[in-house]
Every structure is written in structure tokens, then in C-alpha cells.
Design an enzyme around this catalytic site. Sequence first.
Site, PDB file in Angstrom:
ATOM      1  N   MET A 215    -122.711  -0.788  -4.004  1.00 48.04           N
ATOM      2  CA  MET A 215    -122.847  -1.499  -5.375  1.00 48.04           C
ATOM      3  C   MET A 215    -121.425  -1.243  -6.237  1.00 48.04           C
ATOM      4  SD  MET A 215    -126.221   0.063  -6.567  1.00 48.04           S
ATOM      5  CE  MET A 215    -127.944   0.202  -5.528  1.00 48.04           C
ATOM      6  N   SER A 216    -120.303  -1.263  -5.421  1.00 48.11           N
ATOM      7  CA  SER A 216    -119.005  -1.276  -5.905  1.00 48.11           C
ATOM      8  C   SER A 216    -118.057  -1.681  -5.048  1.00 48.11           C
ATOM      9  CB  SER A 216    -118.643   0.272  -6.379  1.00 48.11           C
ATOM     10  OG  SER A 216    -118.761   0.902  -5.142  1.00 48.11           O
TER      11      SER A 216
HETATM   12  N1  HPA Z   1    -127.794   0.347  -1.065  1.00 49.69           N
HETATM   13  C1  HPA Z   1    -126.911   0.292  -1.862  1.00 49.69           C
HETATM   14  N2  HPA Z   1    -126.032   1.090  -2.289  1.00 49.69           N
HETATM   15  C2  HPA Z   1    -125.904   2.275  -1.947  1.00 49.69           C
HETATM   16  C3  HPA Z   1    -126.841   2.503  -0.782  1.00 49.69           C
HETATM   17  C4  HPA Z   1    -127.808   1.584  -0.635  1.00 49.69           C
HETATM   18  O1  HPA Z   1    -128.624   1.846   0.337  1.00 49.69           O
HETATM   19  N3  HPA Z   1    -126.833   3.878  -0.567  1.00 49.69           N
HETATM   20  C5  HPA Z   1    -125.697   4.323  -1.241  1.00 49.69           C
HETATM   21  N4  HPA Z   1    -125.233   3.516  -2.142  1.00 49.69           N
END
Ligand code: HPA
Length: 281
Positions: A215-216
Site C-alpha cells: 500500500m505504498s
Molecule cells: N496486502 C497489501 N499490503 C500488504 C500486505 C498484503 O497482503 N502485506 C503487507 N502489506
Amino acid sequence: MLPKDKLKEVVDYHIQQIRRTTDFVPDLALVLGSGLGGLADEIKTEAVVNYSDLHRFPVSTVPGHKGRFVFGYIGDVRVVIMQGRLHYYEGYSMQDVVMPIRVMAGLGAKILFITNAAGGINTGFEPGDLMMITDQITSFVPSPLIGENVDEWGTRFPSMNVIYDKRLRRLIEETAMDNRIFLKHGIYLQTTGPQYETPAEIRMFRRLGADAVGMSSAVEAVIARHMSMWVCGVSCITNMAGGLGGSAMTHEEVQNNAVKAANEFKKLVTESIIRFGNVIL
Ligand code: HPA
């Protein structure tokens, strides 16, 4: 959306505020992901600036993210570390999310080393694996370059044909080999989050060619390329994405697995940076 004069003014203002604490000029900027922040506590520290001490600087709200710049040395390499990054899902504008990358470039950093925790999409991956990021995809994440372009920083339509610098990638690979660290390679896909992905989304992302999801990071890489920084990145695969591992995902699981992989991760990142210092900087 800030107009370009205002955007530049805000970035310059943060740089000036940091300069009141330290005149340290970093060569390399390192962003530490969830559960991986411990590396910053182990370097030879010259100065620390909390995001919360900077007037009007966005402050990270995610557990496991400290929220500060740490200035110091890894080997002889002068680094600034973001111990805690900002995420779009926290509600910041995209301009705010990538602001710290602009600030670190403005402080002098020529290389951006990205790290993150990510979910494995490639079925050949296992939790605990480290993955060198070779390219990236974004899914419904707006471009961080939307808005007026600041020509001093970079061109309106920057090329992204090679985001992750080949020379840095080679040096990371050599470092992994010399330290007997088994390094996977793959394409990182960024979602907005904060919800983890559904199994159907993960099947879609796999078909699109993604190996890991987070997500980054992808927007940070775009900003750094826009500013002509050399970019490299390593993901720590903390879990199999979208229930591939057989259980519901939690942030605690992500953090705990990142901590488990932390020793190898720290070794790879610090030794790679020392190698960059010997070969490039
Ligand atoms: N999805 C999205 N972001 C993440 C994940 C995941 O499974 N694991 C660690 N960050």
C-alpha cells in the site's frame, strides 16, 4: 491540490526547518516499511527530526511507524532514513504522501532506497522472503505527479521505462550472493488499501503480472524518478496475499513476520548501501 509555487514553498519550508536542526547532507535516502524500522536505531546517528516537530508536516498514524527522519552513517555512506512513511489511505493528499521524498531529495539525497512489507502474489514466494523490486504497477492509485509541474524538479512527462536502477539492482544482487541471502525478484503492485485484497483481486493482480502487493512505495518511486534520483527497492514478503496463506490477514501478522525477517533484511540493506558507497558514491 497545491499550485506549483505553493507546493515548492511547502517543500522548501520543511527543508529550512530541518536545516535549523542539522546541516547534514545525505547521499542516500532510505524509507523503512512496517516492522522494518529497527534498522534506523542501529546506525551511527548524527541527528533526528520528528515529523511532529516540523510545523505543518503530515504525521504518520500507522502503528509500527515511528514518524521521524534519522540522519547518520551506514558504513561511510551519509543517509537520511524515514522511520515511518505516509500512506494515501491515512487520508493525506497524494502531494502530502510524497512530500518527504521531495524533502529528502532537496536535502541532497541522490539515491532512494525503498523498503516495504508486502503480500506475496507469486505462488513461488513464502512469508519471510525478500524480493528485489524490478518494476511496478499501480491499481487505482492516482499519480503523485498530478497537478502543476514544478519544472525545476523534473519534466512534465517523465519516462518510467526504467524506474528501478539497473546498476543498483546489480549491486544488491551481488550483496545478496556474498551474504548467502536468497533474493527473489518481482513486480510490486500498489493498491490504495487500507483493506487487504480479496482472493479475486489477487488472482487479477497475478494475471496482470504482479508478484507482490502493498500500500505504498510505487508513488514514492515515481516521485524520485521525476527528480532524477536513482531508485532501488526491496520488499519483505510478510504473508501470502488475499488468503493464499489460508487465514485472514492482520496488521499484527504483517508486523510480526517483518520482525522475523528483520535480521536478513537489515544485513541486505546495510551491506548493499555500503557497496553503493564503494562503487557509486
Ligand atoms: N496486502 C497489501 N499490503 C500488504 C500486505 C498484503 O497482503 N502485506 C503487507 N502489506
